[in-house]
Design an enzyme around this catalytic site. Structure first.
Site, PDB file in Angstrom:
ATOM      1  N   HIS A 366       0.811  -1.222   0.000  1.00  0.00           N
ATOM      2  CA  HIS A 366       0.000   0.000   0.000  1.00  0.00           C
ATOM      3  C   HIS A 366       0.842   1.269   0.000  1.00  0.00           C
ATOM      4  CE1 HIS A 366      -3.350  -2.705   0.583  1.00  0.00           C
ATOM      5  NE2 HIS A 366      -3.950  -1.790  -0.136  1.00  0.00           N
ATOM      6  N   GLU A 608     -11.334 -10.268  -6.838  1.00  0.00           N
ATOM      7  CA  GLU A 608      -9.923 -10.259  -6.445  1.00  0.00           C
ATOM      8  C   GLU A 608      -9.473 -11.540  -5.768  1.00  0.00           C
ATOM      9  OE1 GLU A 608      -9.112  -6.782  -4.053  1.00  0.00           O
ATOM     10  OE2 GLU A 608     -10.964  -6.960  -2.947  1.00  0.00           O
ATOM     11  N   ASP A 632      -4.712  -8.031  -5.683  1.00  0.00           N
ATOM     12  CA  ASP A 632      -4.995  -9.221  -4.885  1.00  0.00           C
ATOM     13  C   ASP A 632      -5.213 -10.434  -5.771  1.00  0.00           C
ATOM     14  OD1 ASP A 632      -4.796  -8.646  -2.134  1.00  0.00           O
ATOM     15  OD2 ASP A 632      -6.499  -7.284  -2.332  1.00  0.00           O
ATOM     16  N   CYS A 679      -9.387  -2.107 -11.479  1.00  0.00           N
ATOM     17  CA  CYS A 679      -8.962  -0.981 -10.644  1.00  0.00           C
ATOM     18  C   CYS A 679      -7.667  -1.286  -9.900  1.00  0.00           C
ATOM     19  CB  CYS A 679     -10.056  -0.568  -9.672  1.00  0.00           C
ATOM     20  SG  CYS A 679     -10.425  -1.825  -8.458  1.00  0.00           S
TER      21      CYS A 679
HETATM   22  C1  PEP Z   1      -6.571  -4.771  -5.657  1.00  0.00           C
HETATM   23  O1  PEP Z   1      -6.450  -5.719  -4.872  1.00  0.00           O
HETATM   24  O2  PEP Z   1      -6.190  -4.812  -6.845  1.00  0.00           O
HETATM   25  C2  PEP Z   1      -7.173  -3.507  -5.207  1.00  0.00           C
HETATM   26  C3  PEP Z   1      -7.470  -2.554  -6.055  1.00  0.00           C
HETATM   27  O3  PEP Z   1      -7.365  -3.378  -3.884  1.00  0.00           O
HETATM   28  P1  PEP Z   1      -6.194  -3.046  -2.816  1.00  0.00           P
HETATM   29  O4  PEP Z   1      -4.934  -2.802  -3.569  1.00  0.00           O
HETATM   30  O5  PEP Z   1      -6.653  -1.889  -2.028  1.00  0.00           O
HETATM   31  O6  PEP Z   1      -6.149  -4.328  -2.016  1.00  0.00           O
HETATM   32 MG    MG Z   2      -7.544  -5.665  -3.006  1.00  0.00          MG
END
Ligand code: PEP
Ligand code: MG
Length: 759
Positions: A366, A608, A632, A679
């Protein structure tokens, strides 16, 4: 043996430079294995030779002088084979190469093992005996174990000392000017600036070397901290007097004796006066004394080393109690840390943040996502970073390749400055596309949305040409708070976000914590957090938290009408059914309270986890849209932890299995007449974007800094061309071939600038 091994490793890891680390290795290994000689050779890849770097047993003058070409001598044989070579009589081996003056002729038995770090051969560790006899299995195992364990320490020391400087004994090690440290690309861009090391509190080994601001004041601070610890110990001992036998209480006396002994005090003071700040002076002093204690043969005394460490930590805690908040960040700061957090990042004024280097994490952590959102170049997973020794030094963080240059040479710096200028020209070119639609040459519109999670970047990103927000990660405001934010507080945040893009759509994702996102006020401790309680699993188990969030979102949408709701980490259809019931309940409650019928906003499910791929149809028919979380999904499909730098090379969303899964999701969503988007970070990768276009994705959502590049891609490829490329890619068997193939197509289309920029 295990204990000997542990001690050697610990000592080597504490060595201040490569030279001392190697000297220690040969001395300790020679003792432990009861051999007549131990030497270490390191590979100098530039000159294609192995250089004798340290020895106990050969003529000390040979250090730096004995050089064997790659493939030459028994050392070359070990390196070539990449496995141990065990001989009873080395001089009789065909590949034996005599180095005059070294004194090696007296030794016969030979055992050499390669020192390998991340598949790369760093050198060869050799032991020899005069008596001609092969080494036994236990001895070989010991050598393999020690070489494998030392490899990390050697790589680490090499990065801060450099092999070149050691070729001739007596020369000070030259800085690793042109030898970069290899990490992982975290956020694109190049940052040149001054390293500021952020270290976790109360961790002695994480303390960086730094110049003292005012030596006398630092000495006084040390004495005050010692006095405070002294008081604590006396108090502890008094409190436990009635409960502990006298022999246990003696421990406290031992602590007091250590504190009062002049040795600690004198050494700390001496080091501060010599130019290191109090915390590093304490770190060095404690480590030196720990080593002395550990070497004592008396087990009682050797265990006292733990007490010393404990004492060191207590003093450090006082020294850090009121650390002055740092405000004097250099104009171009490169933030360096073992592990960075969002709050640490937020401490530095954004205009002064030139880059980020983290020893842990990877491209999909993150913190890397946050850096991309902020447009800050980042290198993640730079595991061999000599964190203690780089504070205040000039650093280049190359977020494209994941390389870090410490104290770069003039030419290296000039090369990167050229790259930065080229990037700026590309940005100017891309800025012209801002008001142009994201439309393929054959007229297919692919709305491009942005991912966000910070109010601070929502507002400026309105002008980037995005057609809305495709993913607003609501957990970021939760992470920054001290308790679950209430309905009113959340309402304010969501309303600002919705308003800033209205009437364009804004997709708010419901709380997605767990995994690597832990709320300080709601800690979750699990052995496998990514397979545990995260995302919708938590919010369904805590309807009281979920309902507050849903109500705040629906209220924020009142009279705006641009909200879309997204549910994370769905692995079962029942989770969607339950969430829909709660959304309906919140809608009914609010309609009543506001005395006006509210509409249910479009709801989407994140795909995901692998089960969601296979049930994409069942999920699609329940909701209005699907959105693929490729970060994910890649992690779970490939069984590669998205934050683990060790396996980050295996994490690639262009893996054929991921592409097949995505194609299946698109087909299923379209079979039910639903829109589908991506996304995850994949959407902002130019090569991936072409393939997603070819697959029939309806829209893409990415970090704001990546959007102009993707718009350029969309405007350069027709859907038909992209579909052809996808077919060709899907006929390939691995991610590397696919990337190479698509990059070649990007270059042919005149988008070569993006290829270099992204991998
Ligand atoms: C993902 O898993 O691609 C996603 C957009 O969610 P995050 O990165 O917040 O887990
Ligand atoms: Mg995710």
């Amino acid at each position: 043996m295990l204990e000997t091994l542990r001690r050697i490793i610990e000592e080597v890891n504490c060595a201040p430079n490569l030279e001392q680390a190697l000297t220690l290795i040969v001395r300790r290994v020679k003792q432990a294995m009861e051999v007549d000689l131990c030497s270490v050779y390191l590979a100098d890849s530039a000159r294609r030779q192995h250089v004798l770097m340290a020895t106990e047993g050969l003529n000390p003058n040979s250090v730096g002088r004995v050089k064997l070409r790659f493939g030459e001598g028994l050392v070359g044989l070990v390196a070539e084979r990449n496995e141990p070579v065990n001989l009873d009589d080395a001089p009789r081996h065909a590949q034996y190469r005599y180095c005059p003056g070294s004194g090696e002729e007296q030794y016969h038995a030979f055992l050499g093992v390669p020192i390998v770090h991340h598949r790369k051969l760093l050198g060869v560790l050799v032991v020899q005996r005069r008596r001609p006899a092969r080494f036994d299995e236990a001895e070989i195992s010991f050598m393999i174990t020690i070489a494998a364990q030392l490899a990390g320490g050697i790589a680490h020391a090499e990065a801060s000392g450099g092999v070149n400087g050691l070729h001739r004994k007596g020369n000070p090690p030259s800085p690793p000017a042109n030898r970069p440290l290899q990490g992982l690309p975290g956020a694109p861009g190049v940052g040149i600036g001054t390293a500021v090391v952020i270290y976790p509190p109360a961790d002695l080994d994480a303390i960086p070397d730094r110049e003292p601001q005012d030596p006398e004041q630092e000495i006084a601070a040390y004495q005050a901290a010692v006095e405070a610890v002294r008081r604590d110990i006396l108090e502890l001992s008094r409190r436990l007097e009635k409960h502990l036998p006298a022999e246990e209480l003696a421990l406290f006396d031992a602590y007091l004796m250590l504190l009062d002994s002049g040795t600690l005090n004198d050494r700390v003071t001496e080091q501060i006066r010599a130019g290191n700040w109090v915390q590093a002076a304490l770190r060095n002093t404690i480590n030196e004394h720990v080593r002395i204690f550990q070497e004592m043969d008396d087990p009682y005394l050797s265990e006292r080393s733990d007490d010393l460490r404990d004492l060191g930590l207590r003093i450090l805690t006082y020294l850090q109690k009121n650390p002055p908040a740092r405000t004097d960040y250099p104009a171009r700061t490169i933030l360096v840390a073992e592990e960075l957090t969002a709050t640490l990042l937020a401490e530095i004024p954004t205009e002064q943040l030139a880059g980020v280097v983290s020893a842990r994490g990877s491209r999909s952590s993150h913190i890397a996502i946050l850096c991309r959102a902020m447009g800050v170049p980042a290198v993640m997973g730079a595991r061999d970073l000599p964190i203690n020794r780089i504070d205040g030094r000039e650093i280049i963080a190359d977020g494209y390749t994941g390389r870090v240059y410490v104290s770069p040479a003039k030419e290296v710096r000039a090369e990167f400055e050229r790259l930065i200028r080229r990037e700026a020209r590309l940005a100017t070119h891309l800025a012209h596309l801002r008001d142009k639609p994201a439309e393929t040459p054959d007229g297919v519109r692919i709305p491009l949305y942005i991912n966000s999670g910070l109010i601070a970047d929502v507002i400026p990103s309105r002008d980037c040409g995005a057609e809305g927000i495709g993913l607003y990660r609501t957990e970021f405001p939760f992470l920054a708070a001290e308790r679950f934010p209430g309905e009113e507080q959340q309402l304010q945040i969501y309303r600002t976000v919705l308003q800033s893009f209205a009437p364009l759509p804004v997709t708010l994702r419901t709380l997605d914590v767990g995994g690597d996102k832990n709320l300080p006020y709601f800690p979750i401790e699990e052995d496998n957090p990514f397979l545990g309680w995260r995302g919708i699993r938590i919010t369904l188990d805590h309807p009281e938290i979920f309902m507050v969030q849903l109500r705040a979102m629906l209220r924020a949408n009142h009279q705006l009408g641009n909200l879309r709701l997204l549910l994370p980490m769905v692995s079962n259809v029942s989770e969607v059914d339950e969430a829909l019931e709660l959304i309906e309940r919140a809608r009914e409650e609010l309609s009543e309270e506001l005395e006006t019928p509210l509409e249910r906003p479009p709801v989407g499910v994140m795909v995901e986890v692998p089960s969601a791929v296979y049930q994409a149809g069942a999920l699609a028919k329940r909701v209005e849209f699907l959105s693929v979380g490729s970060n994910d999904l890649t992690q779970y499909l490939l069984a590669v932890d998205r934050n683990n730098a060790r396996v980050a090379d295996l994490f690639d969303s262009l893996h054929p299995a991921v592409l097949q899964a995505l194609r299946q999701v698109v087909e299923e969503a379209h079979r039910f007449g639903r829109e589908v988007s991506v996304c995850g970070e994949m959407a902002g990768d130019p090569a991936a974007a072409v393939l997603l276009l070819g697959m029939g994705m309806d829209s893409l959502s990415m970090t704001v800094s990546g959007l102009p590049r993707i718009k350029w891609v969309i405007r350069s490829f027709s859907r038909r061309q992209a579909a052809e490329l996808l077919e060709q890619a899907l006929a390939m068997e691995d991610a590397h071939s696919i990337r190479r193939h698509v990059n070649a197509a990007l270059e042919r289309a005149g988008l070569g600038g993006l290829v270099h920029a992204d991998r």
